[in-house]
Design a protein around this motif. Structure first.
Motif, PDB file in Angstrom:
ATOM      1  N   UNK A 284      44.613  21.672  39.768  1.00  0.00           N
ATOM      2  CA  UNK A 284      45.325  22.373  40.838  1.00  0.00           C
ATOM      3  C   UNK A 284      46.198  23.510  40.357  1.00  0.00           C
ATOM      4  N   UNK A 285      45.980  23.963  39.128  1.00  0.00           N
ATOM      5  CA  UNK A 285      46.818  25.025  38.567  1.00  0.00           C
ATOM      6  C   UNK A 285      46.788  26.266  39.455  1.00  0.00           C
ATOM      7  N   UNK A 286      47.978  26.625  39.934  1.00  0.00           N
ATOM      8  CA  UNK A 286      48.200  27.842  40.738  1.00  0.00           C
ATOM      9  C   UNK A 286      47.394  27.876  42.036  1.00  0.00           C
ATOM     10  N   UNK A 287      47.083  26.711  42.562  1.00  0.00           N
ATOM     11  CA  UNK A 287      46.391  26.650  43.842  1.00  0.00           C
ATOM     12  C   UNK A 287      47.403  26.741  44.979  1.00  0.00           C
ATOM     13  N   UNK A 288      47.168  27.618  45.961  1.00  0.00           N
ATOM     14  CA  UNK A 288      46.068  28.579  46.080  1.00  0.00           C
ATOM     15  C   UNK A 288      46.482  30.012  45.738  1.00  0.00           C
ATOM     16  N   UNK A 289      47.784  30.233  45.530  1.00  0.00           N
ATOM     17  CA  UNK A 289      48.308  31.595  45.399  1.00  0.00           C
ATOM     18  C   UNK A 289      47.722  32.318  44.189  1.00  0.00           C
ATOM     19  N   UNK A 290      47.801  31.675  43.030  1.00  0.00           N
ATOM     20  CA  UNK A 290      47.277  32.301  41.828  1.00  0.00           C
ATOM     21  C   UNK A 290      45.771  32.481  41.871  1.00  0.00           C
ATOM     22  N   UNK A 291      45.073  31.567  42.556  1.00  0.00           N
ATOM     23  CA  UNK A 291      43.635  31.715  42.712  1.00  0.00           C
ATOM     24  C   UNK A 291      43.300  33.025  43.426  1.00  0.00           C
ATOM     25  N   UNK A 292      44.003  33.254  44.538  1.00  0.00           N
ATOM     26  CA  UNK A 292      43.746  34.473  45.304  1.00  0.00           C
ATOM     27  C   UNK A 292      44.050  35.729  44.525  1.00  0.00           C
ATOM     28  N   UNK A 293      45.163  35.724  43.799  1.00  0.00           N
ATOM     29  CA  UNK A 293      45.530  36.920  43.042  1.00  0.00           C
ATOM     30  C   UNK A 293      44.562  37.182  41.888  1.00  0.00           C
ATOM     31  N   UNK A 294      44.095  36.120  41.229  1.00  0.00           N
ATOM     32  CA  UNK A 294      43.156  36.347  40.129  1.00  0.00           C
ATOM     33  C   UNK A 294      41.870  36.975  40.638  1.00  0.00           C
ATOM     34  N   UNK A 295      41.391  36.500  41.782  1.00  0.00           N
ATOM     35  CA  UNK A 295      40.174  37.093  42.339  1.00  0.00           C
ATOM     36  C   UNK A 295      40.434  38.500  42.860  1.00  0.00           C
ATOM     37  N   UNK A 296      41.620  38.734  43.369  1.00  0.00           N
ATOM     38  CA  UNK A 296      41.989  40.094  43.794  1.00  0.00           C
ATOM     39  C   UNK A 296      41.991  41.043  42.590  1.00  0.00           C
ATOM     40  N   UNK A 297      42.503  40.583  41.454  1.00  0.00           N
ATOM     41  CA  UNK A 297      42.459  41.381  40.226  1.00  0.00           C
ATOM     42  C   UNK A 297      41.015  41.662  39.822  1.00  0.00           C
ATOM     43  N   UNK A 298      40.163  40.639  39.885  1.00  0.00           N
ATOM     44  CA  UNK A 298      38.761  40.836  39.511  1.00  0.00           C
ATOM     45  C   UNK A 298      38.094  41.880  40.393  1.00  0.00           C
ATOM     46  N   UNK A 299      38.396  41.840  41.685  1.00  0.00           N
ATOM     47  CA  UNK A 299      37.830  42.835  42.599  1.00  0.00           C
ATOM     48  C   UNK A 299      38.306  44.235  42.254  1.00  0.00           C
ATOM     49  N   UNK A 300      39.557  44.360  41.880  1.00  0.00           N
ATOM     50  CA  UNK A 300      40.101  45.682  41.563  1.00  0.00           C
ATOM     51  C   UNK A 300      39.514  46.231  40.270  1.00  0.00           C
ATOM     52  N   UNK A 301      39.416  45.403  39.263  1.00  0.00           N
ATOM     53  CA  UNK A 301      38.833  45.862  38.001  1.00  0.00           C
ATOM     54  C   UNK A 301      37.391  46.318  38.189  1.00  0.00           C
ATOM     55  N   UNK A 302      36.679  45.707  39.121  1.00  0.00           N
ATOM     56  CA  UNK A 302      35.287  46.091  39.367  1.00  0.00           C
ATOM     57  C   UNK A 302      35.168  47.502  39.912  1.00  0.00           C
TER      58      UNK A 302
END
Length: 337
Positions: A110-128
């Motif tokens: 449950x590490x950083x669920x759900x806030x950190x999960x969303x931000x990590x994927x948001x970062x991945x989308x931006x880097x793309x």
């Protein structure tokens, strides 16, 4: 449209300097870490060789997001070289592999669920979206882990979480949607949409009576609306929005239109309220953009956005309790159109 501030190169330089000043600052640090044994008592940079700065893991992640976003929007700003050098030093395979390995422990489920999960994927989308594909390619295994965690968790999540802090589920769905779309992951996007409808589809006449709570940095009402704006088909959103907040043309509920007062910016929880003002401004602007021209709600919504920005935009730096994260939320608000 609002006559309030928007993101420009001057602001981008200022915000990027703020983030560059703390993204590799290891202390003070607030870890979210389970000790399974004596060997797990390690420093933040040993636990997380990429996301160890900015006071906590999730703030470090969304500071990286902001830098990637500003680099994409303003590729020639004077801090661009420093941002690229940071990414070249940190977004490398061995460090991302260590971040992935951390998540393999059962206690990190449950590490950083759900806030950190969303931000990590948001970062991945931006880097793309950056021309330097190496950073996006390197982050992909870590993004894949968090995408899988959504797939595993959402079917088990019977109820949403409607608080105004890190546990808010609407915020997480909204951020993850950008990744699912960018990654052409239709199955994940459909899961996010179906979950939003299951959790929020029947909501109506939201009173917002509990807003704001004393340590909110999200508006439970407005972030739910922004989640539905992002995930519902464009033709379906207006009817849902009208039912959810039917009194907007009368500036009701009044609590949503009044910026929060921040009494002590050295107190990390109270400083959350600056984030509330900034995230409300983001939501008001984004929601107004979804309404047809001439809609009588737009003027009040944009005026509310400007008032919230005026209350907290001057305070994105000054005390580290806010400085380590607020510029990211200000970036969302200033570029929300």
């Amino acid at each position: 449209m609002s006559g309030g501030p928007v993101l420009d190169e001057h602001i981008a330089i200022r915000f990027s300097r703020i983030a560059l000043g703390h993204i590799r600052r290891e202390y003070p640090n607030k870890p979210d870490h389970v000790l399974d044994g004596p060997a797990d008592a390690r420093t933040p940079s040993e636990l997380h060789p990429v996301f160890y700065g900015s006071y906590d893991w999730h703030s470090c992640v969304h500071s990286y997001w902001m830098l990637a976003y500003l680099l994409r929007r303003f590729p020639a700003i004077e801090t661009a070289g420093d941002i690229r050098a940071l990414f070249d030093a940190q977004l490398v395979p061995e460090k991302i592999a260590a971040e992935c390995a951390y998540l393999a422990a059962p206690s990190a489920r449950g590490f950083k669920r759900p806030y950190g999960w969303g931000w990590l994927l948001k970062l991945a989308a931006e880097l793309a979206g950056l021309p330097e594909r190496r950073w996006s390619d390197t982050l992909r295994p870590l993004a894949g882990i968090f995408a899988d965690r959504y797939r595993d968790f959402l079917p088990l999540a019977t109820y949403p979480v409607r608080v105004g802090t890190h546990f808010n589920t609407a915020f997480s769905l909204r951020m993850a949607a950008d990744y699912a779309e960018t990654a052409d992951d239709d199955a994940l996007l459909n899961l996010l949409r179906d979950t939003a409808l299951r959790w929020y589809g029947a909501d109506a006449a939201c009173p917002a009576w509990g807003e704001p709570s004393g340590d909110d940095f999200l508006s439970p009402a407005l972030i739910e609306a922004e989640c539905m704006r992002r995930l519902l088909p464009a033709d379906d959103f207006p009817a849902w929005f009208e039912a959810f907040l039917p009194g907007l043309s009368r500036t009701h509920p009044p609590a949503l239109f009044e910026p929060a007062r921040v009494s002590d910016r050295s107190d990390g929880k109270i400083a959350h309220l600056d984030g509330l003002n900034l995230s409300r401004a983001w939501c008001w602007r984004a929601l107004a953009s979804a309404l047809p021209a001439g809609d009588d709600r737009i003027a009040a919504m944009l005026k509310a956005a400007d008032r919230h920005l005026a209350a907290s935009l001057p305070h994105v730096a000054g005390d580290y309790m806010g400085e380590h994260w607020l510029a990211s939320f200000a970036t969302l608000a200033l570029d929300a159109r």
